[in-house]
Design an enzyme around this catalytic site. Structure first.
Site, PDB file in Angstrom:
ATOM      1  N   ASP A 128      62.553  22.365 -10.744  1.00 34.88           N
ATOM      2  CA  ASP A 128      63.114  22.614 -12.078  1.00 34.88           C
ATOM      3  C   ASP A 128      62.784  21.545 -13.133  1.00 34.88           C
ATOM      4  O   ASP A 128      62.901  21.799 -14.326  1.00 34.88           O
ATOM      5  CB  ASP A 128      64.646  22.750 -11.980  1.00 34.88           C
ATOM      6  CG  ASP A 128      65.068  23.948 -11.140  1.00 34.88           C
ATOM      7  OD1 ASP A 128      64.226  24.835 -10.906  1.00 34.88           O
ATOM      8  OD2 ASP A 128      66.241  24.002 -10.724  1.00 34.88           O
ATOM      9  N   ARG A 253      58.234  28.523  -5.440  1.00 31.56           N
ATOM     10  CA  ARG A 253      58.655  27.356  -4.652  1.00 31.56           C
ATOM     11  C   ARG A 253      57.781  27.116  -3.433  1.00 31.56           C
ATOM     12  O   ARG A 253      57.913  26.084  -2.777  1.00 31.56           O
ATOM     13  CB  ARG A 253      60.114  27.547  -4.200  1.00 31.56           C
ATOM     14  CG  ARG A 253      61.097  27.158  -5.244  1.00 31.56           C
ATOM     15  CD  ARG A 253      62.412  26.635  -4.747  1.00 31.56           C
ATOM     16  NE  ARG A 253      62.968  27.182  -3.557  1.00 31.56           N
ATOM     17  CZ  ARG A 253      64.212  27.677  -3.473  1.00 31.56           C
ATOM     18  NH1 ARG A 253      64.973  27.726  -4.546  1.00 31.56           N
ATOM     19  NH2 ARG A 253      64.681  28.099  -2.331  1.00 31.56           N
TER      20      ARG A 253
END
Ligand SMILES: Nc1ncnc2c1ncn2[C@@H]1O[C@H](COP(=O)(O)OP(=O)(O)O)[C@@H](O)[C@H]1O
Ligand SMILES: O=P(O)(O)OC[C@H]1O[C@](O)(COP(=O)(O)O)[C@@H](O)[C@@H]1O
Ligand SMILES: [Mg+2]
Length: 323
Positions: A128, A253
């Site tokens: 993030d 991810r």
């Protein structure tokens, strides 16, 4: 200071966590420390899932996504009872310092361990990029590269059908993945939580460009700013645009870490061990102006995220002039 440190990964996994683990194990080995690998983050710590991890265990993992130590989100560790259980395990295994690779939540846990008397060092592992004290977190660069790759695949099919691709990306409350990938991948529009957006303006721009013959339209929306599906629905209903929502999800991810993530994770792992060697805890390692830094956890976590308005302004210049 006893010569045994523990290491765990926690929160969302990120490409580059393995490079960090490898670096910590190798640096510790060189410093005469042994390393205990804690499986599944704080949950594994509470359960006593602790095993020796040696240099041979980390051979070949630098290029692997995910985390060989597994990870978890663990509610129990937020309670004093859970924290005491974890402390007992740390004592039972004679661990004198811990390295935590994770994000903002995991660092709260690292702070708890330090305050319980276990010197703990945090390495920022989250796609993030939502930790204010460091310019970059481990995994962010790989995630951005992944999004950029997907954008060009999506653009091919959107262009062929003269559709609008509304791509929703991760980032929790932070718009950095959308901002960086938007610039690098040439998105026509980005919607991020840090900036108010006007959906009608975006629709008008897309329609205006279509009238001029430019049918390519990729809109990146950060999950913290709303749902891609809602934006696409609005575009279809109000602007008669053939808009399709694509949620990129977990592919952001996974995958092999970028060289930048591997390099940063390696240097940060080394610094973490240097600190523990000196018996120093309650700190987090990061990178600022291309230099590895470390900072007090409480100070680092109290910092407010600084939005890269300079980058956003650059994006706007390009977005407004695209035709
Ligand atoms: N206030 C807290 N006190 C203790 N542990 C925490 C706290 N907040 C989060 N954690 C631990 O860190 C884990 C990961 O946090 P989370 O926010 O889910 O991911 P990340 O660390 O990647 O941001 C949580 O599941 C919990 O075990
Ligand atoms: O893996 P989960 O639990 O579905 O969580 C999804 C969230 O994890 C992330 O991928 C990474 O967040 P963290 O690094 O803070 O764990 C966010 O971008 C996303 O909102
Ligand atoms: Mg987080």
């Amino acid at each position: 200071m006893k010569k045994r440190i523990g290491i765990l990964t926690s929160g969302g996994d990120t490409p580059g966590m393995n490079a960090g683990i490898r670096s910590v194990v190798m640096a510790a080995d060189a410093a005469g420390f042994s390393v205990m690998g804690i499986t599944k983050g704080y949950a594994g710590l509470i359960e006593g899932r602790v095993d020796r991890i040696k240099t041979e265990d980390v051979a070949g993992i630098v290029e692997k996504g995910g985390t060989i130590l597994k990870t978890a989100r663990c509610e129990e560790f937020k309670t004093q009872e859970g924290q005491q259980k974890a402390l007992q395990v740390i004592k039972a295994f004679d661990i004198s310092g811990v390295v935590v690779i994770g994000g903002d939540g995991s660092f709260q846990g690292a702070k708890v361990l330090s305050h319980l008397g276990v010197p703990t060092i945090g390495i920022p592992g989250t796609i993030d990029n939502d930790l204010a004290y460091t310019d970059f977190t481990i995994g962010f660069d790989t995630a951005v590269n992944g999004v950029v790759g997907e954008m060009s695949r999506i653009r091919d099919t959107m262009n062929s059908h003269e559709r609008v691709g509304v791509i929703e990306v991760m980032g929790n409350k932070c718009g950095d993945i959308a901002l960086y990938a938007g610039i690098a991948g040439g998105a026509e529009h980005i919607i991020i939580p840090e900036v108010e957006f006007d959906i009608d303006y975006i629709c008008d721009k897309i329609i205006g460009n279509r009238i001029k013959g430019n049918m390519t339209s990729i809109v990146l929306i950060a999950e913290g700013a709303g749902k891609g599906e809602a934006v696409a629905n609005y575009m279809r209903a109000k602007a008669k645009l053939d808009a399709k929502a694509i949620v990129l999800g977990y592919i952001q991810r996974g995958g092999t870490p970028s060289a930048a993530d591997r390099l940063r994770a390696t240097s940060m792992g080394m610094r973490a061990v240097q600190l523990l060697e000196k018996g120093i805890g309650n700190r987090v390692v990061g990178i600022r102006d291309n230099k590895i830094i470390d900072e007090d956890i409480d100070e680092a976590l109290s910092k407010e995220l600084i939005f890269r308005k300079d980058l956003y302004d650059e994006f706007k210049i390009m977005s407004e002039n695209m035709q």
